[in-house]
Write an enzyme that holds these catalytic residues in place. Structure first.
Site, PDB file in Angstrom:
ATOM      1  N   ASP A 158       0.317  -1.464   0.449  1.00  0.00           N
ATOM      2  CA  ASP A 158       0.054  -0.477  -0.377  1.00  0.00           C
ATOM      3  C   ASP A 158       1.065   1.013   0.375  1.00  0.00           C
ATOM      4  OD1 ASP A 158      -1.996  -2.238   0.213  1.00  0.00           O
ATOM      5  OD2 ASP A 158      -3.231  -0.664   2.298  1.00  0.00           O
ATOM      6  N   GLU A 382       1.177  -9.758  11.378  1.00  0.00           N
ATOM      7  CA  GLU A 382       1.030  -9.242   9.820  1.00  0.00           C
ATOM      8  C   GLU A 382       2.842  -8.754   8.957  1.00  0.00           C
ATOM      9  OE1 GLU A 382      -1.420  -5.608   9.932  1.00  0.00           O
ATOM     10  OE2 GLU A 382      -1.407  -5.320   7.812  1.00  0.00           O
TER      11      GLU A 382
HETATM   12  C1  GLC Z   1      -2.826  -4.292   3.626  1.00  0.00           C
HETATM   13  C2  GLC Z   1      -2.015  -5.005   2.513  1.00  0.00           C
HETATM   14  C3  GLC Z   1      -2.734  -5.868   1.516  1.00  0.00           C
HETATM   15  C4  GLC Z   1      -3.243  -6.589   2.293  1.00  0.00           C
HETATM   16  C5  GLC Z   1      -4.427  -6.066   3.152  1.00  0.00           C
HETATM   17  C6  GLC Z   1      -5.211  -7.416   3.793  1.00  0.00           C
HETATM   18  O1  GLC Z   1      -3.941  -3.536   2.488  1.00  0.00           O
HETATM   19  O2  GLC Z   1      -0.704  -3.607   2.566  1.00  0.00           O
HETATM   20  O3  GLC Z   1      -1.981  -6.001   0.806  1.00  0.00           O
HETATM   21  O4  GLC Z   1      -4.176  -7.477   1.537  1.00  0.00           O
HETATM   22  O5  GLC Z   1      -3.593  -5.115   4.494  1.00  0.00           O
HETATM   23  O6  GLC Z   1      -4.462  -8.191   4.522  1.00  0.00           O
END
Ligand code: GLC
Length: 419
Positions: A158, A382
């Site tokens: 992101d 995460e």
């Molecule tokens: C964030 C991450 C993305 C992922 C999402 C859910 O947006 O950057 O890669 O898919 O979270 O985990």
């Protein structure tokens, strides 16, 4: 089976919402595209039927034009913003209006290879929709050669520094009032800032105004950048889809054409000054000029070279745990802020697939052992600070659990020096 294996299975089961898996409770309460594919991979180690079902529910959300969206809002949840009414895509079930890294064919191939006989009916069912999705990437996102993204969230990375120049060109001042939800779930210092968020929302609002027409968004949208990360994932995914198609006796020549075109376009994202693959802002023609983990996904697509190897070793040796998502020697490096420095087990696992295929087993086992150490020390977070291993972001995270079961868990013995 160890207690961590059990814990990982438990996380997948607890994040299972019936046919699809959420990334983590609270922060991400819906089905996310590539998270879901990793969930399938994780389930495949102990419940193959559930694993195939995960891929099937994901592909069932495919749009008419072939896109497979990045979020599927199966039920409403006030704990997440921007939700279905902000995206306003008019789909049933409601979805977001952008895609995410197309890892599905890569993992489908791995799952099928683990049990070809049982997997055959599943790959037969999935193949047509995977092919339509790959065609969508080719037709609507690869018009400039490498894969382009229309929103940083489409990259799956992101807020990585790759997008800074493109983001600077987006006007977020007119988005109006809204309330973020992410910063209520995790430490705000680990999340993207408010200016970034305003711009993310402005891009969504543009998509709504454009009726989510992919051609209009590419032509006139506020953001358009070439993404090395998606380019390499897609290239690898094309190759794996070719293997699946051949196993089914399909004519794969069209996919071979897409793969060839993509491979031939790789020089367009090679930045000679950086001595690495680099993102490029298509609105200005400028390279991002920063080294990030997207570039190292080149290993997944058999597109590395000695210059990239040197960069990989430099940034990897500059930290202690896994491959950092940004260059630790660059000014923008921020070891706990999401994609601006932290180490992501899921990215390590993708790079490791490429390292293993290339026979670079020493690097692959180092990466596996370091990733395993992070999880053993702190659990299924995460992502992690690559300098001191601090766990960051959401806990009980689906893709970290999946990566443990499919790959990193095998690193324990190695980390202890046992073969
Ligand atoms: C964030 C991450 C993305 C992922 C999402 C859910 O947006 O950057 O890669 O898919 O979270 O985990």
């Amino acid at each position: 089976m160890t207690s961590l294996d059990n814990e990982a299975r438990d996380i997948l089961r607890k994040n299972d919402r019936g046919g699809y898996t959420i990334p983590t409770n609270g922060l991400y309460p819906y089905q996310w595209n590539w998270d879901s594919v990793f969930a399938a991979w994780g389930f495949s180690t102990f419940d193959p039927a559930r694993a195939w079902q995960e891929l099937e529910t994901l592909m069932a959300a495919q749009w008419e034009d072939g896109m497979v969206p990045h979020i599927i809002f199966h039920q409403s949840d006030p704990g997440y913003y921007p939700g279905p009414d902000v995206w306003a895509t008019g789909q049933t079930p409601p979805t977001s209006g952008i895609s995410q890294p197309p890892v599905a064919a890569i993992i489908t191939r791995l799952m099928w290879e683990a049990d070809k006989e049982a997997g055959r009916a599943h790959i037969k069912a999935l193949y047509p929709s995977l092919k339509r999705w790959h065609r969508w990437w080719h037709d609507f996102r690869c018009t400039y050669g490498p894969a382009a993204i229309t929103h940083p969230w489409e990259s799956g990375r992101d807020n990585c520094p790759d997008w800074d120049k493109g983001m600077a060109g987006v006007d977020g001042s007119g988005v109006g009032e809204y309330q973020r939800r992410d910063t209520g779930h995790v430490d705000p210092s680990m999340r993207p800032g408010k200016d970034d968020y305003d711009r993310y929302i402005a891009m969504v609002q543009f998509g709504v105004k454009a009726g989510w027409d992919p051609e209009r968004i590419v032509a006139d949208g506020p953001f358009l950048m070439l993404d090395p990360g998606i380019t390499f994932v897609l290239l690898r995914a094309h190759q794996d889809l070719i293997v699946l198609g051949q196993a089914l006796g399909e004519d794969v020549s069209e996919i071979e054409g897409w793969a060839l075109a993509l491979r031939n376009a790789l020089p367009l994202i090679w930045n000679p000054e950086l001595q690495a693959y680099d993102a490029k802002n298509l609105r200005t023609g400028e390279f991002a000029g920063v080294l990030g983990s997207g570039a190292f996904l080149a290993y997944l697509a058999d597109a590395s070279n000695p210059e990239l190897d040197a960069q990989l070793m430099r940034i990897w040796d500059a930290v202690r745990y896994g491959i950092p998502s940004a260059d630790p020697e660059a000014a923008i490096f921020d070891p706990r802020r999401y994609w601006r420095g932290p180490c992501w087990p899921v990215i390590n696992a993708l790079i490791a697939i490429g390292l293993r295929d290339a026979g670079r087993l020493d690097l692959e086992s180092r990466l596996r052992a370091e990733t395993a150490t992070l999880i053993e020390q702190h659990g299924f977070f995460e992502y992690f600070d690559p300098t001191d291993s601090t766990p960051c972001g959401g806990s009980n995270f689906t893709w970290t659990a999946a990566i443990w079961l499919t790959w990193a868990g095998d690193g324990r013995e190695r980390a202890k020096g046992v073969a």
